[in-house]
Motif scaffolding. Structure first.
Motif, short mmCIF file in Angstrom:
data_model
loop_
_atom_site.label_atom_id
_atom_site.label_comp_id
_atom_site.label_asym_id
_atom_site.label_seq_id
_atom_site.Cartn_x
_atom_site.Cartn_y
_atom_site.Cartn_z
N GLU A 68 0.83 -1.20 0.00
CA GLU A 68 0.00 0.00 0.00
C GLU A 68 0.87 1.25 0.00
O GLU A 68 0.61 2.22 -0.73
CB GLU A 68 -0.93 0.00 1.21
CG GLU A 68 -1.87 1.19 1.26
CD GLU A 68 -2.79 1.16 2.46
OE1 GLU A 68 -3.56 2.15 2.65
OE2 GLU A 68 -2.76 0.17 3.22
N ASN A 69 1.90 1.24 0.82
CA ASN A 69 2.83 2.37 0.83
C ASN A 69 3.54 2.52 -0.51
O ASN A 69 3.78 3.63 -0.99
CB ASN A 69 3.85 2.20 1.94
CG ASN A 69 3.25 2.39 3.33
OD1 ASN A 69 2.23 3.07 3.49
ND2 ASN A 69 3.87 1.80 4.34
N ASP A 70 3.84 1.35 -1.13
CA ASP A 70 4.54 1.38 -2.42
C ASP A 70 3.69 2.02 -3.51
O ASP A 70 4.16 2.88 -4.26
CB ASP A 70 4.94 -0.04 -2.84
CG ASP A 70 6.09 -0.59 -2.03
OD1 ASP A 70 6.77 0.21 -1.34
OD2 ASP A 70 6.32 -1.81 -2.06
N TYR A 71 2.42 1.60 -3.63
CA TYR A 71 1.61 2.15 -4.73
C TYR A 71 1.24 3.60 -4.48
O TYR A 71 1.08 4.39 -5.43
CB TYR A 71 0.40 1.27 -5.03
CG TYR A 71 -0.78 1.32 -4.11
CD1 TYR A 71 -1.57 2.47 -3.97
CD2 TYR A 71 -1.17 0.18 -3.39
CE1 TYR A 71 -2.69 2.49 -3.14
CE2 TYR A 71 -2.28 0.19 -2.55
CZ TYR A 71 -3.04 1.34 -2.43
OH TYR A 71 -4.14 1.36 -1.60
N LYS A 72 1.11 4.00 -3.22
CA LYS A 72 0.83 5.41 -2.95
C LYS A 72 2.04 6.29 -3.27
O LYS A 72 1.89 7.39 -3.83
CB LYS A 72 0.41 5.59 -1.49
CG LYS A 72 -0.99 5.07 -1.19
CD LYS A 72 -1.39 5.32 0.25
CE LYS A 72 -2.82 4.84 0.51
NZ LYS A 72 -3.22 5.08 1.92
N PHE B 159 -7.87 5.35 -5.36
CA PHE B 159 -6.63 4.64 -5.72
C PHE B 159 -6.92 3.46 -6.65
O PHE B 159 -6.06 3.06 -7.43
CB PHE B 159 -5.90 4.17 -4.47
CG PHE B 159 -5.26 5.29 -3.70
CD1 PHE B 159 -4.16 5.96 -4.21
CD2 PHE B 159 -5.78 5.70 -2.48
CE1 PHE B 159 -3.57 7.00 -3.51
CE2 PHE B 159 -5.19 6.74 -1.78
CZ PHE B 159 -4.09 7.40 -2.29
N ALA B 160 -8.13 2.90 -6.55
CA ALA B 160 -8.51 1.84 -7.49
C ALA B 160 -8.79 2.42 -8.87
O ALA B 160 -8.42 1.84 -9.90
CB ALA B 160 -9.74 1.12 -6.97
N THR B 161 -9.41 3.59 -8.92
CA THR B 161 -9.79 4.22 -10.19
C THR B 161 -8.59 4.67 -11.01
O THR B 161 -8.54 4.47 -12.23
CB THR B 161 -10.72 5.42 -9.93
OG1 THR B 161 -11.90 4.97 -9.26
CG2 THR B 161 -11.11 6.11 -11.23
N LYS C 193 -7.57 11.16 0.06
CA LYS C 193 -7.97 10.20 -0.97
C LYS C 193 -8.41 8.89 -0.32
O LYS C 193 -7.75 8.38 0.60
CB LYS C 193 -6.82 9.94 -1.94
CG LYS C 193 -6.30 11.18 -2.64
CD LYS C 193 -7.41 11.89 -3.40
CE LYS C 193 -6.90 13.07 -4.21
NZ LYS C 193 -6.35 14.17 -3.37
N ASP C 194 -9.52 8.33 -0.85
CA ASP C 194 -10.03 7.07 -0.32
C ASP C 194 -9.61 5.90 -1.19
O ASP C 194 -8.94 6.07 -2.22
CB ASP C 194 -11.56 7.11 -0.17
CG ASP C 194 -12.27 7.41 -1.49
OD1 ASP C 194 -11.62 7.29 -2.56
OD2 ASP C 194 -13.46 7.77 -1.45
N SER C 195 -10.03 4.69 -0.80
CA SER C 195 -9.63 3.48 -1.52
C SER C 195 -10.20 3.43 -2.94
O SER C 195 -9.55 2.89 -3.85
CB SER C 195 -10.07 2.25 -0.73
OG SER C 195 -11.47 2.24 -0.54
#
Length: 259
Positions: free
Chosen positions: A119-123, A142-144, A137-139
Motif C-alpha cells: 500500500e505504501n509502495d503504490y501510494k 486509488f482503485a480508479t 484520498k479514499d480506496s
C-alpha cells in the motif's frame, strides 16, 4: 434422578417414626479415598433429620463436582483452540487446533504487514509518477487511477454517461500517467496490496472457523468424559437392622460410592 428421589423418600420414612430415643442410626459411606464417617449419636438424637439431609447433600455434591462443564469448554476453545480439549482431559486432538491457530496468526500478521508495505509502495508511486496529492484520498480513488491513464479520460467517460456526481475535481484529484506501461505498473502494485488484504480476511475467517470446530470437538469430548465418569462410578445403598441382646435395635444405612 430416581436415586435422589429414593434417598429423599427413605429419609422421610425413617424420621417420621417416633423411635429416635430407642434406635441409634449409623450412617456410613466410603469413597475411593477410603474415607468413612459415622454420625455422632448426640447430633442424631438432637438434630437427626437436618444432619441426614446435610450429609446426603454433601454426597450428591461430591458426585457432581468432578463433571466437566460444556460451557467452559466452549469458552476455552474460543479463547485458544485446543484448550477446551485440554479441559476435557483429552489434548491429543486439541493440540492440532492449537498448532493451527498459531500458524493462522502468523499468516494473518504476515499478509497484513505485506499488504501495508505494498500500500505504501503504490501510494508513493502514484505521488511521484502520477502527480497525485495523497491527502484525503479514499480506496476507491486509488482503485480508479489504476484503470484510467489520466483524470481527463475518466471525467469524459462519466460526463458521457451523465454520471456528474462522480466527476473528479481536476485541481484536487489530478493524476496523469506518462504511459500505459506506467499505469499498468501502478495497477500491479495496487493489486498486490489488495490481494494481501484479501488473504488477511481469509486468515480471520480461518481463525474463527478453527475456534468453532475446536468448540464442537471440546463439547463432544466433555460429554464423553462425563458419560465415562458416570459409567465408572459404582453406587451401593442398603439397610440392615442389628439386634443385640440387652441393647436397642440398630438401624444401619450403608452407602458406597466407588470409582
Amino acid at each position: 434422578m430416581k436415586k435422589i428421589f429414593f434417598l429423599m423418600f427413605v429419609s422421610s420414612v425413617i424420621f417420621s417414626q417416633e423411635i429416635k430415643n430407642e434406635i441409634l442410626f449409623e450412617y456410613r459411606y466410603s469413597l475411593s479415598k477410603n474415607l468413612s464417617n459415622r454420625i455422632d449419636e448426640d447430633k442424631l438424637d438432637n438434630y437427626p433429620k437436618k444432619f441426614f439431609q446435610q450429609n446426603t447433600e454433601s454426597i450428591l455434591s461430591d458426585f457432581s463436582k468432578n463433571k466437566k462443564n460444556p460451557a467452559l469448554a466452549i469458552l476455552y476453545s474460543m479463547l485458544i483452540p485446543g484448550m477446551g480439549e485440554l479441559y476435557a482431559n483429552n489434548y491429543e486432538s486439541g493440540k492440532y487446533f492449537t498448532i493451527t491457530d498459531g500458524i493462522l496468526w502468523g499468516v494473518f500478521a504476515g499478509f497484513n504487514i505485506y499488504g501495508h508495505w505494498k500500500e505504501n509502495d503504490y501510494k508513493s508511486f502514484a505521488q511521484s509518477k502520477g502527480g497525485v496529492n495523497l491527502e484525503g484520498k479514499d480506496s476507491d480513488y486509488f482503485a480508479t487511477i489504476g484503470i484510467y491513464i489520466n483524470i481527463d479520460e475518466y471525467n469524459r467517460k462519466k460526463e458521457l454517461s451523465r454520471d456528474f456526481y462522480n466527476v473528479y475535481d481536476p485541481q484536487r484529484d489530478f493524476w496523469k500517467w506518462s504511459s500505459e506501461e506506467q499505469r499498468k505498473e501502478y495497477r500491479q502494485l495496487w493489486l498486490s496490496s489488495e490481494q494481501a488484504y484479501n488473504n488477511v480476511r481469509f486468515a480471520v475467517g480461518a481463525l474463527i472457523l478453527n475456534r468453532l470446530i475446536s468448540a464442537v470437538n471440546a463439547i463432544r469430548l466433555v460429554n464423553a468424559y462425563n458419560k465415562n465418569l458416570s459409567t465408572e462410578m459404582g453406587w451401593n445403598l442398603n439397610f440392615s437392622v442389628v439386634n443385640n441382646p440387652g441393647l436397642p435395635a440398630l438401624l444401619t444405612l450403608n452407602f458406597y460410592r466407588s470409582f
